[in-house]
Design an enzyme around this catalytic site. Structure first.
Site, PDB file in Angstrom:
ATOM      1  N   LYS A   1     -17.316 -18.623  -1.836  1.00 22.13           N
ATOM      2  CA  LYS A   1     -16.024 -18.393  -1.185  1.00 22.13           C
ATOM      3  C   LYS A   1     -15.529 -16.969  -1.405  1.00 22.13           C
ATOM      4  O   LYS A   1     -15.070 -16.321  -0.473  1.00 22.13           O
ATOM      5  CB  LYS A   1     -14.978 -19.401  -1.678  1.00 22.13           C
ATOM      6  CG  LYS A   1     -15.295 -20.844  -1.320  1.00 22.13           C
ATOM      7  CD  LYS A   1     -14.224 -21.809  -1.768  1.00 22.13           C
ATOM      8  CE  LYS A   1     -13.937 -21.817  -3.247  1.00 22.13           C
ATOM      9  NZ  LYS A   1     -14.983 -22.382  -4.094  1.00 22.13           N
TER      10      LYS A   1
ATOM     11  N   ARG B   1      -6.350 -27.959  -2.771  1.00 23.23           N
ATOM     12  CA  ARG B   1      -7.345 -28.743  -3.495  1.00 23.23           C
ATOM     13  C   ARG B   1      -7.013 -30.224  -3.520  1.00 23.23           C
ATOM     14  O   ARG B   1      -7.804 -31.017  -4.028  1.00 23.23           O
ATOM     15  CB  ARG B   1      -7.481 -28.233  -4.931  1.00 23.23           C
ATOM     16  CG  ARG B   1      -8.136 -26.876  -4.982  1.00 23.23           C
ATOM     17  CD  ARG B   1      -8.429 -26.485  -6.388  1.00 23.23           C
ATOM     18  NE  ARG B   1      -9.075 -25.179  -6.392  1.00 23.23           N
ATOM     19  CZ  ARG B   1      -9.718 -24.676  -7.405  1.00 23.23           C
ATOM     20  NH1 ARG B   1      -9.821 -25.366  -8.509  1.00 23.23           N
ATOM     21  NH2 ARG B   1     -10.269 -23.493  -7.341  1.00 23.23           N
TER      22      ARG B   1
ATOM     23  N   ARG C   1     -23.396 -15.883 -12.223  1.00 24.99           N
ATOM     24  CA  ARG C   1     -22.096 -15.225 -12.168  1.00 24.99           C
ATOM     25  C   ARG C   1     -21.518 -15.068 -13.573  1.00 24.99           C
ATOM     26  O   ARG C   1     -20.918 -14.057 -13.900  1.00 24.99           O
ATOM     27  CB  ARG C   1     -21.147 -16.041 -11.287  1.00 24.99           C
ATOM     28  CG  ARG C   1     -19.771 -15.397 -11.105  1.00 24.99           C
ATOM     29  CD  ARG C   1     -18.940 -16.149 -10.102  1.00 24.99           C
ATOM     30  NE  ARG C   1     -18.363 -17.351 -10.685  1.00 24.99           N
ATOM     31  CZ  ARG C   1     -17.703 -18.259  -9.988  1.00 24.99           C
ATOM     32  NH1 ARG C   1     -17.557 -18.139  -8.683  1.00 24.99           N
ATOM     33  NH2 ARG C   1     -17.180 -19.316 -10.575  1.00 24.99           N
TER      34      ARG C   1
ATOM     35  N   ARG D   1     -16.617 -14.720 -17.025  1.00 24.10           N
ATOM     36  CA  ARG D   1     -15.443 -15.570 -16.794  1.00 24.10           C
ATOM     37  C   ARG D   1     -15.531 -16.817 -17.670  1.00 24.10           C
ATOM     38  O   ARG D   1     -16.526 -17.531 -17.665  1.00 24.10           O
ATOM     39  CB  ARG D   1     -15.357 -15.989 -15.326  1.00 24.10           C
ATOM     40  CG  ARG D   1     -14.776 -14.921 -14.448  1.00 24.10           C
ATOM     41  CD  ARG D   1     -14.773 -15.240 -12.995  1.00 24.10           C
ATOM     42  NE  ARG D   1     -14.398 -16.598 -12.641  1.00 24.10           N
ATOM     43  CZ  ARG D   1     -14.275 -17.004 -11.395  1.00 24.10           C
ATOM     44  NH1 ARG D   1     -14.482 -16.185 -10.392  1.00 24.10           N
ATOM     45  NH2 ARG D   1     -13.944 -18.248 -11.130  1.00 24.10           N
TER      46      ARG D   1
ATOM     47  N   ARG E   1     -15.216 -28.705 -13.462  1.00 20.80           N
ATOM     48  CA  ARG E   1     -14.763 -28.161 -12.181  1.00 20.80           C
ATOM     49  C   ARG E   1     -15.523 -28.789 -11.015  1.00 20.80           C
ATOM     50  O   ARG E   1     -14.944 -29.084  -9.971  1.00 20.80           O
ATOM     51  CB  ARG E   1     -14.909 -26.635 -12.173  1.00 20.80           C
ATOM     52  CG  ARG E   1     -13.887 -25.968 -13.095  1.00 20.80           C
ATOM     53  CD  ARG E   1     -14.133 -24.491 -13.271  1.00 20.80           C
ATOM     54  NE  ARG E   1     -14.071 -23.786 -12.013  1.00 20.80           N
ATOM     55  CZ  ARG E   1     -14.859 -22.778 -11.689  1.00 20.80           C
ATOM     56  NH1 ARG E   1     -15.802 -22.361 -12.515  1.00 20.80           N
ATOM     57  NH2 ARG E   1     -14.724 -22.175 -10.536  1.00 20.80           N
TER      58      ARG E   1
END
Length: 190
Positions: free
Chosen positions: A14, A89, A128, A134, A145
Site C-alpha cells: 500500500k 479498518r 521491510r 519498524r 496484525r
C-alpha cells in the site's frame, strides 16, 4: 475530487503504490499508520495513548482514528482528492468516513484491494523490518496484525462491494505492473 481507499493486509504494498498514485493523480496521502507514528515521535498526548495500543499489536479505537483523519482532511482544503491508506479498518470506520465525506459534498470513488498471499506478506514484512527497523514489523506483532486484518478488517470489503466500489488487483509481481493495473481500476471510476 478523487477519493480512494487502498486496501490490503500489512505488507501488501500500500505504501509503495500510494507514493506512485499520489504523484500521478495529485492526491493527498492519508496514512493512519504515519499519523500514529508522527504523534508517537512527537510524544503528543495522543501519541502516548496510541503507542501502547500499537505496541500490543491492536487497532487504535475508531474514535481516535476518525478524529485524526477528519483533522487531516480539514488541513488540506485545496486537495484534489485523498488516498486513504490503512483506513477504514472496520465497518463503523467506513460508515463514519462516508458520513464525514457526504457532509463535505464528497464520497469514496473507489476501493482498490491489493490481493497478496499470507506467505508473500510475511516475506515482505521480514525484508521491510531489516531496512526500516519498524517496531510494528517484528514477528509476533506481525502475526497479530495479519490476524486483525483477516478477522476484522477484511469485513470492510463487503460494505464497499455493496456500493459497487471495489476493484481487486493482484498485488504480487513487478511494482510497475501492479501500478498500471491499479491505475486502470482508478481510471474506470474517475
Amino acid at each position: 475530487m478523487l477519493n480512494l481507499v487502498l486496501f490490503g493486509p500489512p505488507g501488501a504494498g500500500k505504501g509503495t503504490q500510494s507514493a506512485k498514485l499520489i504523484e500521478k493523480y495529485n492526491l493527498v496521502h492519508i496514512s493512519t499508520g504515519d499519523m500514529f507514528r508522527g504523534h508517537i515521535a512527537n510524544d503528543t498526548e495522543l501519541g502516548k495513548r496510541v503507542k501502547q495500543i500499537l505496541a500490543d499489536g491492536l487497532l487504535v479505537p475508531d474514535s481516535i482514528t476518525i478524529e485524526m483523519l477528519e483533522e487531516e482532511v480539514k488541513n488540506n482544503p485545496q486537495a484534489e482528492g485523498f488516498i486513504f491508506d490503512g483506513f477504514p479498518r472496520t465497518v463503523p470506520q467506513a460508515e463514519a468516513l462516508d458520513a464525514f465525506l457526504v457532509k463535505n459534498g464528497q464520497s469514496i470513488n473507489g476501493v482498490v484491494q491489493l490481493d497478496v498471499t499470507e506467505d508473500e506478506i510475511k516475506t515482505r514484512i521480514a525484508e521491510r523490518q531489516k531496512v526500516s527497523g519498524r517496531a510494528d514489523d517484528d514477528a509476533e506483532k506481525l502475526l497479530k496484525r495479519i490476524d486483525e486484518y483477516f478477522s476484522k478488517t477484511i469485513h470492510v470489503l463487503p460494505y464497499y462491494e455493496a456500493q459497487g466500489k471495489v476493484s481487486k488487483v493482484d498485488g504480487i509481481g513487478a511494482i510497475e505492473e501492479i501500478f498500471q493495473n491499479i491505475c486502470s481500476a482508478i481510471d474506470a471510476v474517475k
